[in-house]
Design a protein around this motif. Structure first.
Motif, PDB file in Angstrom:
ATOM      1  N   VAL A  58       0.867  -1.176   0.000  1.00 30.72           N
ATOM      2  CA  VAL A  58       0.000   0.000   0.000  1.00 30.72           C
ATOM      3  C   VAL A  58       0.906   1.230   0.000  1.00 30.72           C
ATOM      4  CG1 VAL A  58      -1.718   1.325   1.303  1.00 30.72           C
ATOM      5  CG2 VAL A  58      -1.850  -1.175   1.253  1.00 30.72           C
ATOM      6  N   ILE A  59       0.802   2.055  -1.028  1.00 31.65           N
ATOM      7  CA  ILE A  59       1.578   3.293  -1.093  1.00 31.65           C
ATOM      8  C   ILE A  59       0.852   4.308  -0.218  1.00 31.65           C
ATOM      9  CG2 ILE A  59       2.544   5.096  -2.570  1.00 31.65           C
ATOM     10  CD1 ILE A  59       3.637   2.214  -3.118  1.00 31.65           C
ATOM     11  N   GLU A  60       1.511   4.775   0.823  1.00 36.12           N
ATOM     12  CA  GLU A  60       0.884   5.690   1.779  1.00 36.12           C
ATOM     13  C   GLU A  60       1.229   7.147   1.497  1.00 36.12           C
ATOM     14  OE1 GLU A  60       1.938   3.896   5.515  1.00 36.12           O
ATOM     15  OE2 GLU A  60       0.564   2.227   5.150  1.00 36.12           O
ATOM     16  N   ALA A  61       2.380   7.396   0.940  1.00 37.81           N
ATOM     17  CA  ALA A  61       2.787   8.730   0.478  1.00 37.81           C
ATOM     18  C   ALA A  61       3.618   8.489  -0.778  1.00 37.81           C
ATOM     19  CB  ALA A  61       3.605   9.456   1.539  1.00 37.81           C
ATOM     20  N   GLY A  62       3.100   8.927  -1.921  1.00 44.61           N
ATOM     21  CA  GLY A  62       3.753   8.553  -3.160  1.00 44.61           C
ATOM     22  C   GLY A  62       3.898   9.627  -4.203  1.00 44.61           C
ATOM     23  N   ASP A  63       3.798  10.904  -3.807  1.00 46.01           N
ATOM     24  CA  ASP A  63       3.934  11.968  -4.805  1.00 46.01           C
ATOM     25  C   ASP A  63       5.293  11.935  -5.500  1.00 46.01           C
ATOM     26  OD1 ASP A  63       1.379  12.816  -4.265  1.00 46.01           O
ATOM     27  OD2 ASP A  63       1.994  14.559  -3.086  1.00 46.01           O
ATOM     28  N   ASP A  64       6.322  11.472  -4.800  1.00 44.88           N
ATOM     29  CA  ASP A  64       7.663  11.411  -5.389  1.00 44.88           C
ATOM     30  C   ASP A  64       8.049  10.003  -5.824  1.00 44.88           C
ATOM     31  OD1 ASP A  64       8.532  14.153  -5.322  1.00 44.88           O
ATOM     32  OD2 ASP A  64       8.492  13.971  -3.137  1.00 44.88           O
ATOM     33  N   LEU A  65       7.078   9.078  -5.857  1.00 43.18           N
ATOM     34  CA  LEU A  65       7.337   7.725  -6.338  1.00 43.18           C
ATOM     35  C   LEU A  65       7.426   7.743  -7.855  1.00 43.18           C
ATOM     36  CD1 LEU A  65       7.573   4.656  -5.873  1.00 43.18           C
ATOM     37  CD2 LEU A  65       5.078   4.549  -6.046  1.00 43.18           C
ATOM     38  N   GLU A  66       8.492   7.196  -8.367  1.00 45.16           N
ATOM     39  CA  GLU A  66       8.680   7.075  -9.811  1.00 45.16           C
ATOM     40  C   GLU A  66       8.714   5.589 -10.148  1.00 45.16           C
ATOM     41  OE1 GLU A  66       8.937   8.595 -13.538  1.00 45.16           O
ATOM     42  OE2 GLU A  66       9.080   9.891 -11.790  1.00 45.16           O
ATOM     43  N   LEU A  67       8.014   5.203 -11.205  1.00 40.98           N
ATOM     44  CA  LEU A  67       8.036   3.827 -11.693  1.00 40.98           C
ATOM     45  C   LEU A  67       8.818   3.779 -12.992  1.00 40.98           C
ATOM     46  CD1 LEU A  67       4.330   2.774 -11.067  1.00 40.98           C
ATOM     47  CD2 LEU A  67       6.335   2.316  -9.630  1.00 40.98           C
ATOM     48  N   TYR A  68       9.673   2.778 -13.104  1.00 45.30           N
ATOM     49  CA  TYR A  68      10.498   2.618 -14.295  1.00 45.30           C
ATOM     50  C   TYR A  68      10.308   1.207 -14.827  1.00 45.30           C
ATOM     51  CZ  TYR A  68      14.641   2.085 -17.208  1.00 45.30           C
ATOM     52  OH  TYR A  68      15.481   1.836 -18.258  1.00 45.30           O
ATOM     53  N   ASN A  69       9.851   1.086 -16.070  1.00 44.97           N
ATOM     54  CA  ASN A  69       9.715  -0.228 -16.704  1.00 44.97           C
ATOM     55  C   ASN A  69      11.096  -0.662 -17.178  1.00 44.97           C
ATOM     56  OD1 ASN A  69       6.888  -0.559 -16.447  1.00 44.97           O
ATOM     57  ND2 ASN A  69       6.603   0.958 -18.057  1.00 44.97           N
ATOM     58  N   SER A  70      11.751  -1.480 -16.370  1.00 40.88           N
ATOM     59  CA  SER A  70      13.138  -1.845 -16.634  1.00 40.88           C
ATOM     60  C   SER A  70      13.284  -3.009 -17.612  1.00 40.88           C
ATOM     61  CB  SER A  70      13.842  -2.189 -15.322  1.00 40.88           C
ATOM     62  OG  SER A  70      13.156  -3.230 -14.654  1.00 40.88           O
ATOM     63  N   SER A  71      12.199  -3.725 -17.867  1.00 40.86           N
ATOM     64  CA  SER A  71      12.240  -4.851 -18.800  1.00 40.86           C
ATOM     65  C   SER A  71      10.816  -5.177 -19.215  1.00 40.86           C
ATOM     66  CB  SER A  71      12.884  -6.074 -18.121  1.00 40.86           C
ATOM     67  OG  SER A  71      12.051  -6.534 -17.071  1.00 40.86           O
ATOM     68  N   GLU A  72      10.669  -6.193 -20.047  1.00 46.91           N
ATOM     69  CA  GLU A  72       9.338  -6.630 -20.462  1.00 46.91           C
ATOM     70  C   GLU A  72       8.568  -7.235 -19.294  1.00 46.91           C
ATOM     71  OE1 GLU A  72       9.682  -9.384 -23.678  1.00 46.91           O
ATOM     72  OE2 GLU A  72      10.711  -7.942 -24.968  1.00 46.91           O
ATOM     73  N   TRP A  73       9.280  -7.673 -18.260  1.00 47.00           N
ATOM     74  CA  TRP A  73       8.631  -8.421 -17.186  1.00 47.00           C
ATOM     75  C   TRP A  73       8.623  -7.729 -15.830  1.00 47.00           C
ATOM     76  CZ3 TRP A  73      12.094  -9.923 -13.397  1.00 47.00           C
ATOM     77  CH2 TRP A  73      13.434  -9.900 -13.755  1.00 47.00           C
ATOM     78  N   ALA A  74       9.266  -6.564 -15.696  1.00 46.48           N
ATOM     79  CA  ALA A  74       9.303  -5.943 -14.368  1.00 46.48           C
ATOM     80  C   ALA A  74       9.348  -4.422 -14.442  1.00 46.48           C
ATOM     81  CB  ALA A  74      10.514  -6.436 -13.579  1.00 46.48           C
ATOM     82  N   GLU A  75       8.780  -3.815 -13.396  1.00 47.74           N
ATOM     83  CA  GLU A  75       8.909  -2.376 -13.188  1.00 47.74           C
ATOM     84  C   GLU A  75       9.563  -2.179 -11.829  1.00 47.74           C
ATOM     85  OE1 GLU A  75       5.006  -0.563 -13.049  1.00 47.74           O
ATOM     86  OE2 GLU A  75       4.479  -1.601 -11.206  1.00 47.74           O
ATOM     87  N   ARG A  76      10.243  -1.052 -11.689  1.00 49.20           N
ATOM     88  CA  ARG A  76      10.938  -0.737 -10.439  1.00 49.20           C
ATOM     89  C   ARG A  76      10.425   0.587  -9.903  1.00 49.20           C
ATOM     90  NH1 ARG A  76      15.608  -4.096 -10.378  1.00 49.20           N
ATOM     91  NH2 ARG A  76      15.627  -5.313 -12.294  1.00 49.20           N
TER      92      ARG A  76
END
Length: 148
Positions: A58-76
């Motif tokens: 559960v993201i409780e504070a995420g305004d500065d959360l960045e998601l990066y699709n690092s491959s076909e199978w995962a995001e970071r």
């Protein structure tokens, strides 16, 4: 069967270095594993200690959360403010592996497995015995839908 109350008592808090991104999660078991893949090493400046938290994040504070699709199978997921590596997630699923070192306080979990052992540099080794899987074995495990 785990009840909501059981889940809530096991829920752990995690955050980035600056505290801008905060999340909570329930570990799927009392274990941590290490990934030695080239992406994790570059992303976390060393082996990535992950805690499998399945779909409990559960993201409780995420305004500065960045998601990066690092491959076909995962995001970071990481903090865009301070750069802390927080989790990786299987693309198209809610199957999170949260950084052990992001939990505050850090839980006492057994170190049980090393994955992508074929990409581990020779300059370090862990002292305890762990299950070790190559990259090929990890992809076969994902294809089978298992999580050891």
């Amino acid at each position: 069967m785990m009840t909501q109350a059981d889940s809530d008592t096991r829920r752990l808090q995690a955050k980035c270095l600056c505290g801008s991104v905060r999340l909570s999660a329930v570990p799927a078991d009392a274990q941590t594993s290490v990934c030695h893949c080239d992406m994790c090493k570059r992303w976390s400046a060393g082996p990535f200690f992950g805690v499998h938290c399945a779909d409990s994040v559960v993201i409780e504070a995420g305004d500065d959360l960045e998601l990066y699709n690092s491959s076909e199978w995962a995001e970071r997921g990481f903090c865009r403010k301070c750069g802390t590596s927080l989790f990786w997630n299987l693309s198209g699923k809610s199957d999170y592996h949260v950084s052990l070192l992001a939990f505050d306080p850090m839980p006492d979990l057994a170190f049980s497995m090393e994955i992508f052992i074929d990409q581990k540099p020779d300059c370090y080794s862990f002292a305890n015995e762990t299950k070790k899987l190559t990259g090929e074995q990890v992809f076969a495990m994902f294809a089978e839908g298992q999580d050891s």
